[in-house]
Write a protein that holds these residues in place. Sequence first.
Motif, mmCIF file in Angstrom:
data_model
loop_
_atom_site.group_PDB
_atom_site.id
_atom_site.type_symbol
_atom_site.label_atom_id
_atom_site.label_comp_id
_atom_site.label_asym_id
_atom_site.label_seq_id
_atom_site.Cartn_x
_atom_site.Cartn_y
_atom_site.Cartn_z
ATOM 1 N N LYS A 74 0.824 -1.211 0.000
ATOM 2 C CA LYS A 74 0.000 0.000 0.000
ATOM 3 C C LYS A 74 0.858 1.260 0.000
ATOM 4 O O LYS A 74 0.370 2.353 0.315
ATOM 5 C CB LYS A 74 -0.940 -0.023 1.218
ATOM 6 N N ASN A 75 2.141 1.073 -0.302
ATOM 7 C CA ASN A 75 3.100 2.189 -0.374
ATOM 8 C C ASN A 75 3.248 2.921 0.961
ATOM 9 O O ASN A 75 3.469 4.130 1.002
ATOM 10 C CB ASN A 75 2.690 3.185 -1.474
ATOM 11 N N ILE A 76 3.092 2.175 2.046
ATOM 12 C CA ILE A 76 3.328 2.717 3.385
ATOM 13 C C ILE A 76 4.679 2.184 3.858
ATOM 14 O O ILE A 76 4.853 0.967 4.002
ATOM 15 C CB ILE A 76 2.213 2.299 4.366
ATOM 16 N N PRO A 77 5.668 3.034 4.078
ATOM 17 C CA PRO A 77 6.993 2.547 4.475
ATOM 18 C C PRO A 77 6.967 1.843 5.829
ATOM 19 O O PRO A 77 6.184 2.188 6.722
ATOM 20 C CB PRO A 77 7.845 3.815 4.520
ATOM 21 N N VAL A 78 7.834 0.849 5.942
ATOM 22 C CA VAL A 78 7.906 0.018 7.147
ATOM 23 C C VAL A 78 9.329 0.030 7.695
ATOM 24 O O VAL A 78 10.297 -0.092 6.938
ATOM 25 C CB VAL A 78 7.485 -1.437 6.834
ATOM 26 N N VAL A 79 9.435 0.172 8.995
ATOM 27 C CA VAL A 79 10.720 0.077 9.685
ATOM 28 C C VAL A 79 10.637 -1.108 10.643
ATOM 29 O O VAL A 79 9.700 -1.208 11.434
ATOM 30 C CB VAL A 79 11.052 1.367 10.468
ATOM 31 N N MET A 80 11.612 -2.010 10.562
ATOM 32 C CA MET A 80 11.630 -3.196 11.425
ATOM 33 C C MET A 80 12.880 -3.197 12.285
ATOM 34 O O MET A 80 13.965 -2.837 11.824
ATOM 35 C CB MET A 80 11.584 -4.480 10.582
ATOM 36 N N GLY A 81 12.705 -3.608 13.541
ATOM 37 C CA GLY A 81 13.839 -3.702 14.440
ATOM 38 C C GLY A 81 13.641 -4.822 15.436
ATOM 39 O O GLY A 81 12.681 -5.586 15.360
ATOM 40 N N GLY A 82 14.563 -4.938 16.369
ATOM 41 C CA GLY A 82 14.486 -5.988 17.379
ATOM 42 C C GLY A 82 15.630 -6.973 17.245
ATOM 43 O O GLY A 82 16.479 -6.882 16.347
ATOM 44 N N LEU A 83 15.651 -7.962 18.141
ATOM 45 C CA LEU A 83 16.738 -8.929 18.176
ATOM 46 C C LEU A 83 16.844 -9.726 16.886
ATOM 47 O O LEU A 83 17.930 -9.941 16.355
ATOM 48 C CB LEU A 83 16.546 -9.886 19.354
ATOM 49 N N HIS A 84 15.706 -10.195 16.375
ATOM 50 C CA HIS A 84 15.757 -11.053 15.201
ATOM 51 C C HIS A 84 16.270 -10.284 13.989
ATOM 52 O O HIS A 84 17.184 -10.735 13.291
ATOM 53 C CB HIS A 84 14.388 -11.654 14.894
ATOM 54 N N VAL A 85 15.676 -9.136 13.733
ATOM 55 C CA VAL A 85 16.076 -8.348 12.570
ATOM 56 C C VAL A 85 17.535 -7.911 12.697
ATOM 57 O O VAL A 85 18.266 -7.854 11.695
ATOM 58 C CB VAL A 85 15.143 -7.136 12.400
ATOM 59 N N SER A 86 17.977 -7.621 13.913
ATOM 60 C CA SER A 86 19.377 -7.238 14.106
ATOM 61 C C SER A 86 20.317 -8.408 13.811
ATOM 62 O O SER A 86 21.452 -8.207 13.381
ATOM 63 C CB SER A 86 19.602 -6.740 15.539
ATOM 64 N N SER A 87 19.836 -9.634 14.041
ATOM 65 C CA SER A 87 20.659 -10.820 13.818
ATOM 66 C C SER A 87 20.699 -11.225 12.349
ATOM 67 O O SER A 87 21.726 -11.689 11.851
ATOM 68 C CB SER A 87 20.130 -11.990 14.667
ATOM 69 N N VAL A 88 19.579 -11.086 11.645
ATOM 70 C CA VAL A 88 19.508 -11.463 10.225
ATOM 71 C C VAL A 88 18.847 -10.331 9.439
ATOM 72 O O VAL A 88 17.733 -10.475 8.939
ATOM 73 C CB VAL A 88 18.765 -12.800 10.025
#
Length: 451
Positions: free
Chosen positions: A99-113
């Motif tokens: 829907k063309n809404i930007p997403v930011v992801m973080g946390g332990l999992h995303v930091s690891s992979v």
Amino acid sequence: MKIGFIAMSGIRAQNQELLELGLTLPGFVERSKVIASLPSLSLLTLAGLTPANFEIEYREIADLQKEPALPDDYDLVALTSLSAQICEAYKVADYYRGKNIPVVMGGLHVSSVPDEGLEHRASVVIGEGEPLWPQVLKDFAAGSLKPVYRESAHGSSDLRDAPMPRFDLLDPKKYNRITVQTSRGCPHKCEFCASSILLTPKYKLKPVEKVIAEIQAIKRIWPRPFIEFADDNSFVNHRHYKELLRELAKENLRWFTEADLGVAQDDELLGLMRDSGCQQILIGLESPRASSLDGLELNGNWKLHQQERYHSAIAKIQSYGITVNGCFITGLDGDTPEVFEQIFRFVKESGLYEVQVTFLTPFPGTPLYARLKQEGRLIRERAWELCTLFDINVRPRNMSIAELQNGFLSLVKRLYSAKETSERRRKFKSRLKSSPHFGRRAEAVALSVAA
């Protein structure tokens, strides 16, 4: 501009036999349900760093899934997820990016992979979020979000600068426990640990006045809250925590935390814990077997050296009216099929009030995952949905997968039976009555536990 902070909540265990067993042994899943129902402190903290010119909404995915569709009135979506829920988080990211809404992801999992998050066209935050979030917002407002945000120095944030989490974003009716962080990190570098030690190499303390300010902010919403301290290992610095506990004692709280057996060596600390409302501490005992403890910690063998004190330390802590939830890991390299009976006997003989048993779990980013991958002992690589602590994704060294599964099932049936559970409660209350540390406050703790 409106930001949607979405927490991936809920229980995701895949082991069907355990799920069915849990229906008749509610004590088995009680701790997991508590964890699943806790709000995301990391998202609330980032919300606390967000300027007032942004409109903010905090939502739990479990609630959003009950609605016809995910809300799409956001200009930016911030997601965080543990490994077990990460595939669902990626689906949410895909929905919003579609829907063309930007997403930011973080946390332990995303930091690891982080490469996984980038596959879903999300901006990823690698490391601690606090020092990076202001730049994320600045770039978002300028229409120039970067694909990757990484701390300039690993573990660079300072809890002395920690913002006030936006507890006011929570629905007061939804939560019976609220999380507060008083420290970050742990001096014991356990091979299997997927906690904040992956984000910071240093043990950090939040100033006492900041912790108390957060407690008081929570009390303005929940008059007498139950606080879960979101620490990897509270009480590492006894002097600091004694100061904190003296202030906590003025707040009329009940609280829970995770710690190590070092608390048993300090009577003053235990008394302050009791008087400030500590109901229970969760301690990773890991195993009653010396061969299974050997080598678990990469900085030394602290738990192995403590093993002979396990019984006396548990008795000492519980003599103050503070219950101990002893945690054990099955499937460790030193385990044989005899370990299940040994855990059962240890729980009975030690007088533990509560017990948690899990499977050895290779979380991404941990030394354990890297080692087992190299040894070819992962049943399936990147099987993140099995990172629940109650699912098997490891070929044990000294038993078969079937022996691990069947031994675990048999153990939890015995440990969480009505007979054994009531016997643990009865022994705790009986011993507490004759304890020299059992005063008026200790009696209040015992009565609340019995209730």
